[in-house]
Design a protein around this motif. Structure first.
Motif, PDB file in Angstrom:
ATOM      1  N   LYS A  78       0.831  -1.267   0.187  1.00 51.21           N
ATOM      2  CA  LYS A  78      -0.271  -0.171  -0.335  1.00 51.21           C
ATOM      3  C   LYS A  78       0.926   1.368  -0.330  1.00 51.21           C
ATOM      4  O   LYS A  78       0.202   2.199  -0.160  1.00 51.21           O
ATOM      5  N   GLN A  79       1.841   1.466   0.952  1.00 53.98           N
ATOM      6  CA  GLN A  79       2.962   2.556   0.237  1.00 53.98           C
ATOM      7  C   GLN A  79       4.583   1.860   0.372  1.00 53.98           C
ATOM      8  O   GLN A  79       4.694   0.376   0.938  1.00 53.98           O
ATOM      9  N   VAL A  80       5.759   3.057  -0.023  1.00 56.34           N
ATOM     10  CA  VAL A  80       6.848   2.062   0.442  1.00 56.34           C
ATOM     11  C   VAL A  80       7.046   1.934   1.262  1.00 56.34           C
ATOM     12  O   VAL A  80       7.026   2.792   2.424  1.00 56.34           O
ATOM     13  N   LEU A 115      11.997  -2.147   6.006  1.00 54.20           N
ATOM     14  CA  LEU A 115      13.035  -3.296   5.363  1.00 54.20           C
ATOM     15  C   LEU A 115      13.752  -3.820   5.863  1.00 54.20           C
ATOM     16  O   LEU A 115      14.321  -4.888   5.570  1.00 54.20           O
ATOM     17  N   ALA A 116      14.607  -3.675   6.991  1.00 57.09           N
ATOM     18  CA  ALA A 116      15.754  -4.276   7.624  1.00 57.09           C
ATOM     19  C   ALA A 116      14.948  -5.018   8.393  1.00 57.09           C
ATOM     20  O   ALA A 116      15.189  -6.670   8.380  1.00 57.09           O
ATOM     21  N   SER A 167      14.144 -12.613   1.228  1.00 59.67           N
ATOM     22  CA  SER A 167      13.340 -13.165   0.712  1.00 59.67           C
ATOM     23  C   SER A 167      12.093 -12.421   0.849  1.00 59.67           C
ATOM     24  O   SER A 167      12.162 -11.802  -0.719  1.00 59.67           O
ATOM     25  N   MET A 168      11.807 -12.209   1.630  1.00 54.84           N
ATOM     26  CA  MET A 168      10.411 -10.532   1.396  1.00 54.84           C
ATOM     27  C   MET A 168      10.949  -9.590   1.060  1.00 54.84           C
ATOM     28  O   MET A 168      10.035  -9.067   0.819  1.00 54.84           O
ATOM     29  N   VAL A 227       9.523  -7.010  -2.402  1.00 58.96           N
ATOM     30  CA  VAL A 227       8.994  -6.685  -1.286  1.00 58.96           C
ATOM     31  C   VAL A 227       9.928  -5.171  -2.447  1.00 58.96           C
ATOM     32  O   VAL A 227       9.523  -4.216  -3.097  1.00 58.96           O
ATOM     33  N   LEU A 228      10.819  -5.198  -2.830  1.00 62.13           N
ATOM     34  CA  LEU A 228      11.460  -4.316  -3.706  1.00 62.13           C
ATOM     35  C   LEU A 228      11.258  -4.414  -5.025  1.00 62.13           C
ATOM     36  O   LEU A 228      11.581  -3.342  -5.547  1.00 62.13           O
TER      37      LEU A 228
END
Length: 531
Positions: free
Chosen positions: A458-460, A466-467, A472-473, A477-478
């Motif tokens: 839904k948003q960055v 991210l950390a 793998s996730m 996502v990136l």
């Protein structure tokens, strides 16, 4: 002898103009009104991404926030000018300002997307009554040539600089308060202006035939509305039944409008104003300028805030080189116009702007603003500034005195209508281009351990989020974010390329059709209010 003469002149002026003694207060009221209208054309651009998220507006519908205002304003501006002259300029001003305030409040408090669209259309409707009334009040109040020049100079400066102020103010209000205040801010300003107008401004009306061309007003409004809606439906395919049908109906209604105007004793738009070898290309240029300034540059806001992740204030600042470029070459064009005439400037300006738009087709997800975006925006502004000044002057070449108001209003109307049509066309191009990219580039396969990949997109995500993700996730996502951003940028490229074609079309039209020389330009001030 000189003093007696001056006193006599002043006395006659005061007697013929009931606002003469308070003329500078009238200028303040009109200037505040003009600033509010110009601000409203750009202030919501910066707020649009947040409004879209808050009201769950789709990508295909979000430009209706801009289109609804521009379309209603442009379609009804000619009728608004007639109404203000015949109904009473102060009365039209008060009603227009009051209605604009109510529409602004409805938009600022909107809970559904359709409420915001209706409110923006309401702003456009009342602006079409308010702006001609304000300009007419200014015109009949300042009759001395020197004082009129000063008054119109203030009016013109606000028209030129208000757009930039709107971008900055929109960024500040959105970032520190809410996108809603980009609309609600109009309410207290309007209340003050209405009270001041009632107290300070005296009523004035036009003499002579006061009949209204209501059939013409209805036909042109419905025709333009159908055209714009048809272009928005093109996001489902340019050959879709709904798109073709609405565009065809719109064209038929516009043709019917021309038929009615040609046979009307009191036309809303005298066709002789439009169908003229020099003026016709000027109105065409005005429409293309509107398409760029209102339609195409809107996607810069999306690029800055969605892709580059700029804050609203930074997005406003990042958009300002266009305004700066316009200011620079507008001054140059004003100096060159009496020496070289309009044709060279109107031929070169669109080419420079088109080059700038083509440079925007090279922007990427990680592009440097100063290396890739800034030079392009400067060129767009320089080219538009070189075009706008002579174009506005050519629009009044050879116009009879009793049609001068209609010609001036038509410049503004074509710019607004061009903006509405441009926003509709570019949105359809953007939506179809983005969908094509996403179809040709399938989404990455999510890892088995990721329970709800859609929700996470839904948003960055922030660096901290991210950390905290498994590798793998995080990779998924990136990759997903990059795919979406690449789709956005690819769609922007198409929009800017088509916008470059639109603005470049002005040059061959001017070269082949326009014959006006420097001696043909109208004398006196040409005041064109942006909206």
């Amino acid at each position: 002898m000189t003093n007696a003469s001056a006193q006599t002149s002043a006395g006659s002026t005061s007697a013929s103009d009931p606002n003469y003694e308070r003329r500078w207060l009238v200028l303040v009221i009109v200037a505040v009104t003009q600033l509010m209208i110009v601000l409203d054309a750009t202030i919501v651009n910066i707020a649009l991404p947040q409004a879209q998220a808050d009201l769950a507006i789709t990508d295909g519908n979000r430009t209706w926030v801009v289109t609804a205002y521009a379309l209603a304003f442009g379609a009804l501006l000619l009728l608004g000018g007639r109404l203000s002259d015949y109904w009473g300029r102060r009365r039209s001003f008060v009603v227009g300002m009051s209605g604009f305030a109510v529409a602004s409040a409805v938009g600022g408090l909107a809970q559904e997307s359709w409420q915001l669209f209706v409110a923006r259309a309401g702003q456009g409707i009342f602006a079409a009554l308010l702006v001609p009334a304000a300009l007419a009040i200014l015109t009949v109040t300042f009759t001395d040539p020197k004082e009129r020049a000063k008054a119109f100079g203030v009016f013109g400066a606000i028209a030129g600089g208000g757009a930039a102020v709107g971008l900055l103010l929109g960024g500040v209000l959105t970032e520190y308060l809410s996108w809603r205040w980009c609309l609600l801010v109009n309410v207290p300003v309007a209340v003050i202006a209405v009270v001041a107008a009632i107290v300070v401004v005296k009523e004035s009306k036009a003499d002579g035939d006061t009949r209204y061309d209501l059939p013409g007003a209805v036909l042109v409004a419905l025709g333009l509305g159908s055209l714009v809606y048809g272009f928005t439906r093109a996001e489902h395919g340019w050959g879709s039944v709904s798109a073709v049908s609405f565009i065809a109906i719109g064209l038929a209604l516009v043709v019917a409008f021309g038929y009615v105007e040609a046979r009307s004793d009191n036309p809303l738009l005298p066709l002789s104003v439009l169908f003229h070898r020099d003026r016709g290309p000027a109105f065409f240029a005005s429409m293309m300028v509107g398409a760029i300034l209102v339609g195409a540059t809107l996607f810069l806001t999306f690029y800055f805030q969605i892709v580059l992740q700029y804050s609203p204030i930074m997005a406003g600042l990042a958009s300002m080189p266009i305004t700066a470029g316009i200011f620079v070459t507008a001054g140059i064009a004003s100096a060159l116009l009496p020496r070289f005439g309009p044709k060279p400037l109107m031929s070169v300006g669109p080419v420079i702007a088109a080059v700038g738009l083509l440079l925007l087709t090279r922007i990427g997800v990680d592009s440097s603003y100063w290396a890739s975006v800034f030079p392009a925006l400067i060129l767009v502004g320089l080219g538009l500034g070189l075009l706008i000044i002579p174009q506005q002057n050519v629009a009044l070449i050879g116009v009879a005195d009793h049609d001068a108001g209609a010609a001036s209003a038509l410049v503004n109307a074509t710019m607004q209508v061009g903006g509405a049509l441009g926003a509709a066309i570019f949105t359809s191009v953007y939506t179809s281009g983005k969908q094509t990219f996403l179809t040709d580039n399938p989404a990455p396969t999510p890892p088995a351990t990721m329970p709800s990949p859609a929700a996470s997109m839904k948003q960055v995500p922030s660096d901290q989020e991210l950390a905290a993700m498994p590798e793998s996730m995080r990779d998924f996502v990136l990759a997903s974010v990059d795919r979406i951003f690449q789709a956005e940028v690819n769609a922007y490229h198409t929009v800017f390329a088509i916008a470059a074609v639109f603005i470049a079309l002005i040059s061959p039209v001017v070269v082949l059709v326009v014959r006006a020389k420097k001696d043909d330009l109208p004398a006196g001030d040409v005041v064109v209010h942006a909206g």
